[in-house]
Design a protein around this motif. Structure first.
Motif, PDB file in Angstrom:
ATOM      1  N   GLN A  55       0.861  -1.063  -0.063  1.00 27.89           N
ATOM      2  CA  GLN A  55       0.021   0.036  -0.041  1.00 27.89           C
ATOM      3  C   GLN A  55       0.851   1.364  -0.021  1.00 27.89           C
ATOM      4  OE1 GLN A  55      -2.887   0.820  -0.707  1.00 27.89           O
ATOM      5  NE2 GLN A  55      -2.762   2.676  -0.164  1.00 27.89           N
ATOM      6  N   TYR A  56       1.940   1.032   0.822  1.00 27.70           N
ATOM      7  CA  TYR A  56       2.998   2.508   0.677  1.00 27.70           C
ATOM      8  C   TYR A  56       3.467   2.578  -0.796  1.00 27.70           C
ATOM      9  CZ  TYR A  56       2.659   3.371   5.757  1.00 27.70           C
ATOM     10  OH  TYR A  56       2.136   3.568   6.924  1.00 27.70           O
ATOM     11  N   LEU A  57       3.850   1.563  -1.325  1.00 25.30           N
ATOM     12  CA  LEU A  57       4.563   1.512  -2.803  1.00 25.30           C
ATOM     13  C   LEU A  57       3.325   2.296  -3.718  1.00 25.30           C
ATOM     14  CD1 LEU A  57       6.546   1.163  -4.830  1.00 25.30           C
ATOM     15  CD2 LEU A  57       5.818  -1.261  -4.970  1.00 25.30           C
ATOM     16  N   GLY A  58       2.339   1.612  -3.345  1.00 21.67           N
ATOM     17  CA  GLY A  58       0.967   1.977  -4.332  1.00 21.67           C
ATOM     18  C   GLY A  58       0.850   3.440  -4.030  1.00 21.67           C
ATOM     19  N   GLU A  59       0.891   3.981  -2.983  1.00 25.58           N
ATOM     20  CA  GLU A  59       0.599   5.405  -2.837  1.00 25.58           C
ATOM     21  C   GLU A  59       1.680   6.212  -3.470  1.00 25.58           C
ATOM     22  OE1 GLU A  59       0.338   6.496   1.537  1.00 25.58           O
ATOM     23  OE2 GLU A  59      -1.143   5.082   1.949  1.00 25.58           O
ATOM     24  N   TYR A  60       2.913   5.640  -3.460  1.00 23.74           N
ATOM     25  CA  TYR A  60       3.971   6.594  -4.157  1.00 23.74           C
ATOM     26  C   TYR A  60       3.538   6.538  -5.819  1.00 23.74           C
ATOM     27  CZ  TYR A  60       8.218   7.885  -6.339  1.00 23.74           C
ATOM     28  OH  TYR A  60       9.117   8.513  -7.264  1.00 23.74           O
ATOM     29  N   CYS A  61       3.212   5.373  -6.304  1.00 25.78           N
ATOM     30  CA  CYS A  61       3.086   4.834  -7.777  1.00 25.78           C
ATOM     31  C   CYS A  61       1.713   5.636  -8.226  1.00 25.78           C
ATOM     32  CB  CYS A  61       2.802   3.659  -7.907  1.00 25.78           C
ATOM     33  SG  CYS A  61       4.260   2.549  -7.925  1.00 25.78           S
ATOM     34  N   ARG A  62       0.669   6.106  -7.313  1.00 29.22           N
ATOM     35  CA  ARG A  62      -0.446   6.725  -7.958  1.00 29.22           C
ATOM     36  C   ARG A  62      -0.348   8.277  -7.464  1.00 29.22           C
ATOM     37  NH1 ARG A  62      -5.874   4.604  -7.278  1.00 29.22           N
ATOM     38  NH2 ARG A  62      -6.491   6.175  -8.667  1.00 29.22           N
ATOM     39  N   PHE A  63       0.496   8.861  -6.403  1.00 25.28           N
ATOM     40  CA  PHE A  63       0.349  10.132  -6.197  1.00 25.28           C
ATOM     41  C   PHE A  63       1.754  10.921  -6.261  1.00 25.28           C
ATOM     42  CE2 PHE A  63      -2.978   7.932  -3.971  1.00 25.28           C
ATOM     43  CZ  PHE A  63      -4.298   8.529  -4.682  1.00 25.28           C
ATOM     44  N   ASN A  64       2.814  10.316  -6.228  1.00 22.32           N
ATOM     45  CA  ASN A  64       4.056  10.725  -6.082  1.00 22.32           C
ATOM     46  C   ASN A  64       5.168  10.858  -7.193  1.00 22.32           C
ATOM     47  OD1 ASN A  64       3.492  12.092  -3.507  1.00 22.32           O
ATOM     48  ND2 ASN A  64       3.319   9.832  -2.963  1.00 22.32           N
ATOM     49  N   THR A  65       4.758   9.880  -8.145  1.00 22.59           N
ATOM     50  CA  THR A  65       5.826   9.852  -9.353  1.00 22.59           C
ATOM     51  C   THR A  65       5.990  11.158 -10.296  1.00 22.59           C
ATOM     52  OG1 THR A  65       4.264   9.109 -10.883  1.00 22.59           O
ATOM     53  CG2 THR A  65       5.225   7.200  -9.605  1.00 22.59           C
ATOM     54  N   ALA A 153      15.473   9.587 -13.032  1.00 22.22           N
ATOM     55  CA  ALA A 153      14.765   9.039 -12.309  1.00 22.22           C
ATOM     56  C   ALA A 153      12.995   8.589 -12.531  1.00 22.22           C
ATOM     57  CB  ALA A 153      14.431  10.063 -10.936  1.00 22.22           C
ATOM     58  N   ALA A 154      12.855   9.328 -13.545  1.00 28.62           N
ATOM     59  CA  ALA A 154      11.333   9.063 -14.231  1.00 28.62           C
ATOM     60  C   ALA A 154      11.293   7.383 -14.718  1.00 28.62           C
ATOM     61  CB  ALA A 154      10.988  10.010 -15.345  1.00 28.62           C
ATOM     62  N   ALA A 155      12.463   7.155 -15.335  1.00 30.93           N
ATOM     63  CA  ALA A 155      12.500   5.647 -15.908  1.00 30.93           C
ATOM     64  C   ALA A 155      12.266   4.560 -14.726  1.00 30.93           C
ATOM     65  CB  ALA A 155      13.809   5.242 -16.301  1.00 30.93           C
ATOM     66  N   ILE A 156      13.137   4.719 -13.534  1.00 33.07           N
ATOM     67  CA  ILE A 156      12.767   4.163 -12.357  1.00 33.07           C
ATOM     68  C   ILE A 156      11.411   4.065 -11.776  1.00 33.07           C
ATOM     69  CG2 ILE A 156      13.418   3.760 -10.033  1.00 33.07           C
ATOM     70  CD1 ILE A 156      15.643   2.682 -12.019  1.00 33.07           C
ATOM     71  N   ASP A 157      10.621   5.528 -11.902  1.00 33.25           N
ATOM     72  CA  ASP A 157       9.198   5.513 -11.420  1.00 33.25           C
ATOM     73  C   ASP A 157       8.500   4.855 -12.248  1.00 33.25           C
ATOM     74  OD1 ASP A 157       9.382   7.425  -9.324  1.00 33.25           O
ATOM     75  OD2 ASP A 157       9.167   9.120 -10.676  1.00 33.25           O
ATOM     76  N   LEU A 158       8.744   4.525 -13.584  1.00 28.05           N
ATOM     77  CA  LEU A 158       7.792   3.985 -14.560  1.00 28.05           C
ATOM     78  C   LEU A 158       7.983   2.607 -14.324  1.00 28.05           C
ATOM     79  CD1 LEU A 158       5.884   4.186 -16.632  1.00 28.05           C
ATOM     80  CD2 LEU A 158       7.758   4.395 -18.471  1.00 28.05           C
ATOM     81  N   VAL A 159       9.351   2.124 -14.229  1.00 24.19           N
ATOM     82  CA  VAL A 159       9.307   0.627 -14.106  1.00 24.19           C
ATOM     83  C   VAL A 159       8.692   0.210 -12.791  1.00 24.19           C
ATOM     84  CG1 VAL A 159      11.270  -1.301 -13.803  1.00 24.19           C
ATOM     85  CG2 VAL A 159      11.539   0.546 -15.315  1.00 24.19           C
ATOM     86  N   VAL A 160       8.945   0.787 -11.777  1.00 25.74           N
ATOM     87  CA  VAL A 160       8.430   0.332 -10.334  1.00 25.74           C
ATOM     88  C   VAL A 160       6.857   0.512 -10.437  1.00 25.74           C
ATOM     89  CG1 VAL A 160       8.233   0.867  -7.811  1.00 25.74           C
ATOM     90  CG2 VAL A 160      10.524   1.078  -8.990  1.00 25.74           C
ATOM     91  N   THR A 161       6.351   1.561 -11.235  1.00 24.91           N
ATOM     92  CA  THR A 161       4.659   1.667 -11.305  1.00 24.91           C
ATOM     93  C   THR A 161       4.358   0.440 -12.160  1.00 24.91           C
ATOM     94  OG1 THR A 161       4.867   3.909 -11.172  1.00 24.91           O
ATOM     95  CG2 THR A 161       3.046   2.840 -12.241  1.00 24.91           C
ATOM     96  N   CYS A 162       5.062   0.125 -13.291  1.00 23.75           N
ATOM     97  CA  CYS A 162       4.606  -1.381 -14.030  1.00 23.75           C
ATOM     98  C   CYS A 162       4.783  -2.504 -13.180  1.00 23.75           C
ATOM     99  CB  CYS A 162       5.535  -1.359 -15.213  1.00 23.75           C
ATOM    100  SG  CYS A 162       5.184  -0.277 -16.573  1.00 23.75           S
ATOM    101  N   GLY A 163       5.576  -2.612 -12.356  1.00 23.13           N
ATOM    102  CA  GLY A 163       5.896  -3.713 -11.493  1.00 23.13           C
ATOM    103  C   GLY A 163       4.825  -4.090 -10.504  1.00 23.13           C
ATOM    104  N   TYR A 164       4.444  -2.751  -9.703  1.00 20.83           N
ATOM    105  CA  TYR A 164       3.592  -2.594  -8.955  1.00 20.83           C
ATOM    106  C   TYR A 164       2.086  -3.213  -9.358  1.00 20.83           C
ATOM    107  CZ  TYR A 164       0.063  -0.508  -5.684  1.00 20.83           C
ATOM    108  OH  TYR A 164      -1.071  -0.488  -4.632  1.00 20.83           O
ATOM    109  N   TYR A 165       1.740  -2.596 -10.454  1.00 18.44           N
ATOM    110  CA  TYR A 165       0.358  -2.598 -11.066  1.00 18.44           C
ATOM    111  C   TYR A 165       0.289  -4.098 -11.664  1.00 18.44           C
ATOM    112  CZ  TYR A 165      -1.696   1.561  -9.701  1.00 18.44           C
ATOM    113  OH  TYR A 165      -1.914   2.598  -8.974  1.00 18.44           O
ATOM    114  N   ALA A 166       1.444  -4.853 -12.037  1.00 16.16           N
ATOM    115  CA  ALA A 166       1.554  -6.062 -12.594  1.00 16.16           C
ATOM    116  C   ALA A 166       1.295  -7.084 -11.340  1.00 16.16           C
ATOM    117  CB  ALA A 166       2.690  -6.512 -13.131  1.00 16.16           C
TER     118      ALA A 166
END
Length: 195
Positions: A55-65, A153-166
């Motif tokens: 959930q903490y990772l999800g908050e970052y991916c949804r609101f802070n990338t 940094a945006a590349a890491i944001d995108l990779v992690v967001t994809c991983g979280y939603y996968a």
């Protein structure tokens, strides 16, 4: 029928109750969610340590990338389509439309074809995500183009967001999670199994 029915509060462990309470307080409503513990979060209650941390990772991916909401939702629907998560795709297609992604782009992704009418930033995110899923990486040329447009940094944001939603999409698929009441009867944009 779901493989992980909601656990009644009286049957939850102390840790499950703590995490459900914390997630319910933190998870914000959106266009496609009433917030709280629903969707993929219901089966995750069975493993509260994972739910708490995800959930903490999800908050970052949804609101802070570093991405706009439209580009984030584009990456999420590409991910949902890749893992054949029908409910996740449906929910985030709603969000994507709300944030200005065209229906043509959404339909093309559902049909596993490259959209023809994307803005430059959308096309770059699309190419990055689809390369990531097809090859497990991106070429040096694509990385340099992406870095020039969005930053390293945006590349890491995108990779992690994809991983979280996968992860959430696969949880939805394996758990056969029930859609929330307001989404019951939704029509999937694509068939499963994936081809």
């Amino acid at each position: 029928m779901t493989r992980y029915p909601p656990i009644p509060p009286e049957d939850m462990s102390w840790e499950q109750k703590r995490v459900v309470r914390a997630v319910s307080e933190r998870r914000k409503p959106s266009v496609s969610s009433k917030g709280g513990v629903s969707g993929p979060f219901v089966p995750l209650v069975y493993v509260p340590g994972i739910l708490d941390r995800l959930q903490y990772l999800g908050e970052y991916c949804r609101f802070n990338t570093s991405f706009s909401a439209k580009l984030r939702e584009l990456a999420i629907i590409i991910t949902a389509r890749h893992v054949a998560a029908q409910l996740e795709f449906h929910v985030h297609a709603m969000e994507a439309r709300e944030f200005g992604l065209s229906q043509e782009v959404i339909d093309a992704i559902a049909e596993q074809r490259e959209p023809q009418t994307m803005a430059d930033d959308e096309a770059l995110v699309y190419r990055f995500c689809t390369s990531l899923y097809a090859q497990g990486t991106v070429s040096d040329e694509l990385f340099k183009e992406f870095e020039a447009a969005f930053g390293k940094a945006a590349a890491i944001d995108l990779v992690v967001t994809c991983g979280y939603y996968a992860t959430l999409g696969m949880v939805l698929n394996v758990s056969q999670a029930e859609p929330p009441d307001f989404l019951k009867g939704f029509v999937s944009a694509f068939p499963v199994p994936n081809d």
